[in-house]
Design a protein around this motif. Structure first.
Motif, PDB file in Angstrom:
ATOM      1  N   PRO A 139       0.840  -1.198   0.000  1.00 17.65           N
ATOM      2  CA  PRO A 139       0.000   0.000   0.000  1.00 17.65           C
ATOM      3  C   PRO A 139       0.875   1.249   0.000  1.00 17.65           C
ATOM      4  CG  PRO A 139       0.031  -1.007   2.187  1.00 17.65           C
ATOM      5  CD  PRO A 139       0.742  -1.955   1.268  1.00 17.65           C
ATOM      6  N   PRO A 140       0.367   2.374  -0.501  1.00 22.60           N
ATOM      7  CA  PRO A 140       1.161   3.606  -0.554  1.00 22.60           C
ATOM      8  C   PRO A 140       1.682   4.001   0.826  1.00 22.60           C
ATOM      9  CG  PRO A 140      -0.836   3.841  -1.849  1.00 22.60           C
ATOM     10  CD  PRO A 140      -0.959   2.544  -1.109  1.00 22.60           C
ATOM     11  N   GLY A 141       2.968   4.363   0.889  1.00 21.48           N
ATOM     12  CA  GLY A 141       3.557   4.824   2.134  1.00 21.48           C
ATOM     13  C   GLY A 141       3.909   3.729   3.110  1.00 21.48           C
ATOM     14  N   HIS A 142       3.797   2.473   2.694  1.00 27.48           N
ATOM     15  CA  HIS A 142       4.090   1.360   3.607  1.00 27.48           C
ATOM     16  C   HIS A 142       5.571   1.372   4.007  1.00 27.48           C
ATOM     17  CE1 HIS A 142       3.443  -2.582   5.428  1.00 27.48           C
ATOM     18  NE2 HIS A 142       4.593  -2.951   4.910  1.00 27.48           N
ATOM     19  N   VAL A 143       5.838   1.089   5.262  1.00 16.94           N
ATOM     20  CA  VAL A 143       7.205   1.030   5.762  1.00 16.94           C
ATOM     21  C   VAL A 143       7.497  -0.377   6.257  1.00 16.94           C
ATOM     22  CG1 VAL A 143       8.843   1.869   7.488  1.00 16.94           C
ATOM     23  CG2 VAL A 143       7.253   3.471   6.411  1.00 16.94           C
ATOM     24  N   LEU A 144       8.533  -0.987   5.697  1.00 14.83           N
ATOM     25  CA  LEU A 144       9.053  -2.242   6.235  1.00 14.83           C
ATOM     26  C   LEU A 144      10.079  -1.855   7.285  1.00 14.83           C
ATOM     27  CD1 LEU A 144       9.621  -4.276   2.939  1.00 14.83           C
ATOM     28  CD2 LEU A 144       7.829  -4.638   4.652  1.00 14.83           C
ATOM     29  N   ASP A 145       9.732  -2.012   8.535  1.00 15.09           N
ATOM     30  CA  ASP A 145      10.591  -1.523   9.612  1.00 15.09           C
ATOM     31  C   ASP A 145      11.892  -2.337   9.657  1.00 15.09           C
ATOM     32  OD1 ASP A 145      11.284   0.202  11.605  1.00 15.09           O
ATOM     33  OD2 ASP A 145       9.655  -0.334  12.967  1.00 15.09           O
ATOM     34  N   GLN A 169      19.671  -9.636  -1.152  1.00 18.91           N
ATOM     35  CA  GLN A 169      18.407  -9.274  -1.803  1.00 18.91           C
ATOM     36  C   GLN A 169      18.653  -8.321  -2.968  1.00 18.91           C
ATOM     37  OE1 GLN A 169      15.581  -7.161   0.660  1.00 18.91           O
ATOM     38  NE2 GLN A 169      13.895  -7.466  -0.765  1.00 18.91           N
ATOM     39  N   PHE A 170      18.009  -8.612  -4.096  1.00 14.88           N
ATOM     40  CA  PHE A 170      17.927  -7.686  -5.216  1.00 14.88           C
ATOM     41  C   PHE A 170      16.509  -7.152  -5.212  1.00 14.88           C
ATOM     42  CE2 PHE A 170      17.088  -6.562  -9.636  1.00 14.88           C
ATOM     43  CZ  PHE A 170      18.233  -5.847  -9.971  1.00 14.88           C
ATOM     44  N   LEU A 171      16.342  -5.886  -4.860  1.00 17.25           N
ATOM     45  CA  LEU A 171      15.020  -5.300  -4.636  1.00 17.25           C
ATOM     46  C   LEU A 171      14.717  -4.311  -5.760  1.00 17.25           C
ATOM     47  CD1 LEU A 171      12.531  -4.852  -2.828  1.00 17.25           C
ATOM     48  CD2 LEU A 171      13.887  -3.203  -1.517  1.00 17.25           C
ATOM     49  N   TYR A 172      13.765  -4.662  -6.606  1.00 12.98           N
ATOM     50  CA  TYR A 172      13.378  -3.844  -7.755  1.00 12.98           C
ATOM     51  C   TYR A 172      11.948  -3.369  -7.587  1.00 12.98           C
ATOM     52  CZ  TYR A 172      11.652  -2.987 -12.544  1.00 12.98           C
ATOM     53  OH  TYR A 172      11.060  -2.444 -13.653  1.00 12.98           O
ATOM     54  N   GLY A 173      11.745  -2.066  -7.709  1.00 11.30           N
ATOM     55  CA  GLY A 173      10.406  -1.513  -7.684  1.00 11.30           C
ATOM     56  C   GLY A 173       9.856  -1.423  -9.095  1.00 11.30           C
ATOM     57  N   ALA A 174       8.947  -2.321  -9.460  1.00 15.88           N
ATOM     58  CA  ALA A 174       8.344  -2.267 -10.790  1.00 15.88           C
ATOM     59  C   ALA A 174       7.541  -0.990 -10.968  1.00 15.88           C
ATOM     60  CB  ALA A 174       7.461  -3.491 -11.011  1.00 15.88           C
ATOM     61  N   THR A 175       7.090  -0.416  -9.854  1.00 18.96           N
ATOM     62  CA  THR A 175       6.426   0.886  -9.858  1.00 18.96           C
ATOM     63  C   THR A 175       6.937   1.660  -8.645  1.00 18.96           C
ATOM     64  OG1 THR A 175       4.586   0.058  -8.509  1.00 18.96           O
ATOM     65  CG2 THR A 175       4.327  -0.061 -10.898  1.00 18.96           C
ATOM     66  N   GLY A 176       6.808   2.979  -8.678  1.00 19.27           N
ATOM     67  CA  GLY A 176       7.066   3.809  -7.513  1.00 19.27           C
ATOM     68  C   GLY A 176       8.522   4.018  -7.155  1.00 19.27           C
ATOM     69  N   VAL A 177       8.716   4.596  -5.952  1.00 13.76           N
ATOM     70  CA  VAL A 177      10.037   4.956  -5.429  1.00 13.76           C
ATOM     71  C   VAL A 177      10.224   4.286  -4.069  1.00 13.76           C
ATOM     72  CG1 VAL A 177      11.469   6.870  -4.576  1.00 13.76           C
ATOM     73  CG2 VAL A 177      10.082   7.174  -6.641  1.00 13.76           C
ATOM     74  N   MET A 178      11.444   3.800  -3.808  1.00 14.89           N
ATOM     75  CA  MET A 178      11.775   3.208  -2.511  1.00 14.89           C
ATOM     76  C   MET A 178      12.889   4.004  -1.857  1.00 14.89           C
ATOM     77  SD  MET A 178      11.778  -0.856  -3.566  1.00 14.89           S
ATOM     78  CE  MET A 178      12.960  -0.609  -4.901  1.00 14.89           C
ATOM     79  N   GLY A 237       4.191   3.916  -3.360  1.00 10.37           N
ATOM     80  CA  GLY A 237       3.496   3.429  -4.544  1.00 10.37           C
ATOM     81  C   GLY A 237       4.230   2.295  -5.233  1.00 10.37           C
ATOM     82  N   VAL A 238       4.700   1.329  -4.452  1.00 11.84           N
ATOM     83  CA  VAL A 238       5.636   0.331  -4.979  1.00 11.84           C
ATOM     84  C   VAL A 238       5.016  -1.060  -5.072  1.00 11.84           C
ATOM     85  CG1 VAL A 238       7.812  -0.869  -4.551  1.00 11.84           C
ATOM     86  CG2 VAL A 238       7.642   1.583  -4.122  1.00 11.84           C
ATOM     87  N   SER A 239       5.303  -1.699  -6.200  1.00 17.22           N
ATOM     88  CA  SER A 239       5.096  -3.135  -6.361  1.00 17.22           C
ATOM     89  C   SER A 239       6.466  -3.712  -6.674  1.00 17.22           C
ATOM     90  CB  SER A 239       4.120  -3.401  -7.517  1.00 17.22           C
ATOM     91  OG  SER A 239       3.925  -4.784  -7.704  1.00 17.22           O
ATOM     92  N   THR A 240       6.982  -4.575  -5.797  1.00 21.45           N
ATOM     93  CA  THR A 240       8.371  -5.029  -5.932  1.00 21.45           C
ATOM     94  C   THR A 240       8.465  -6.364  -6.660  1.00 21.45           C
ATOM     95  OG1 THR A 240       8.421  -6.223  -3.818  1.00 21.45           O
ATOM     96  CG2 THR A 240       9.011  -3.883  -3.778  1.00 21.45           C
ATOM     97  N   ARG A 241       9.628  -6.550  -7.248  1.00 23.99           N
ATOM     98  CA  ARG A 241      10.046  -7.845  -7.775  1.00 23.99           C
ATOM     99  C   ARG A 241      11.413  -8.099  -7.147  1.00 23.99           C
ATOM    100  NH1 ARG A 241       5.576  -7.085  -8.548  1.00 23.99           N
ATOM    101  NH2 ARG A 241       4.372  -7.172 -10.484  1.00 23.99           N
ATOM    102  N   SER A 242      11.462  -8.973  -6.164  1.00 27.33           N
ATOM    103  CA  SER A 242      12.690  -9.216  -5.408  1.00 27.33           C
ATOM    104  C   SER A 242      13.286 -10.574  -5.743  1.00 27.33           C
ATOM    105  CB  SER A 242      12.419  -9.183  -3.892  1.00 27.33           C
ATOM    106  OG  SER A 242      12.370  -7.870  -3.410  1.00 27.33           O
ATOM    107  N   LEU A 243      14.606 -10.650  -5.629  1.00 28.21           N
ATOM    108  CA  LEU A 243      15.309 -11.923  -5.644  1.00 28.21           C
ATOM    109  C   LEU A 243      16.021 -12.055  -4.310  1.00 28.21           C
ATOM    110  CD1 LEU A 243      17.027 -11.686  -9.150  1.00 28.21           C
ATOM    111  CD2 LEU A 243      14.808 -12.747  -8.615  1.00 28.21           C
TER     112      LEU A 243
END
Length: 263
Positions: free
Chosen positions: A24-30, A38-47, A78-84
């Motif tokens: 969800p928008p503004g979500h924080v993974l504490d 981890q390879f963390l790719y945001g298919a959308t949005g900014v991280m 506004g992120v949808s991630t694709r992680s490895l």
């Protein structure tokens, strides 16, 4: 795998585990850490990724490499991630600190394909070849300068994180020195020793990093003015000089590469 917790599959005997997650928008993974790299790719949005020693802003069409067992926090805009999630032994070349990289079309398509795999995907044939090719493509990426170091000292670190959250063009070295009970000269010397930059240079870079998420909803003129630049041209010149790409690439209304189907 989509929206599957890593803990549910971390035990699977695969060097590369692809997982796609919608936030969800503004979500924080504490603050947390992973056993795997981890390879963390945001298919959308900014991280925005924080560690104990730095902050990395990950613009659209970019990713961040996070070393194994690195304590970090991620703010999703506004992120949808694709992680490895990758076994450390499989990537001895992985950087020792977080690194932002570009994600060209081939790598993007491989990521979108891989998150459709089952956790125990076949190592032979197509799926295993895609996983192998992903590592080759990631190894070829060059680092991008979307980060600032965070000082070791708790007092300086607090000043820096406060500034990153809300850049204030009225802040001066004298203001920060007073808050740390140091002379301006002593403060500047200590700050440079802990970050490698003068406080003024650090604040300038931090302001430009703060511009990246702001450009999601504002124009170059609006964001430049909000961050204290005298003109859009001055803001564009500073941003391009620092990051090698104009802010218009990230601004509201920019017509970049079309989003991948299904995102």
């Amino acid at each position: 795998m989509k929206n599957v917790p890593l803990a549910d599959v971390d035990h699977v005997d695969r060097a590369v585990l692809p997982i796609g997650t919608d936030y969800p928008p503004g979500h924080v993974l504490d603050w947390h850490e992973h056993r795997r790299a981890q390879f963390l790719y945001g298919a959308t949005g900014v991280m925005v990724v924080d560690t104990d020693d730095g902050t990395w802003t990950v613009p659209p069409e970019r990713a961040v490499l996070i070393p194994a067992a690195t304590r970090h926090r991620v703010r999703m805009l506004g992120v949808s991630t694709r992680s490895l999630y990758i076994e450390p032994d499989a990537v001895p070349w992985w950087p020792g600190t977080c690194t932002v990289v570009d994600v060209p079309p081939l790598l993007r398509e491989l990521l979108l394909t891989a998150v459709g795999f089952e956790a125990d995907y076949s190592l032979s044939g197509r799926d295993g070849s895609v996983a192998d090719l992903l590592l080759h493509e990631i190894a070829a990426r060059a680092p991008l300068p979307f980060h600032v170091r965070i000082p070791v000292g708790a007092d300086l670190a607090a000043l820096c994180r406060e500034y990153l959250a809300a850049p204030d063009t009225g802040v001066t070295n004298a203001v920060w020195a007073a808050r740390t009970n140091l002379s301006e000269r002593a403060f500047t010397r200590r700050f440079r020793a802990e970050t490698g930059d003068s406080p003024a240079v650090w604040r300038g870079r931090a302001r430009l990093l703060a511009a990246v998420p702001l450009l999601r909803s504002g124009s170059v003129s609006e964001v430049g003015g909000r961050l204290g630049y005298a003109s859009p041209a001055a803001f564009t010149a500073a941003f391009t000089r620092t990051f090698g790409i104009p802010p218009s690439r990230f601004a509201q209304g920019h017509r970049g590469r079309p989003p991948a189907e299904g995102l």
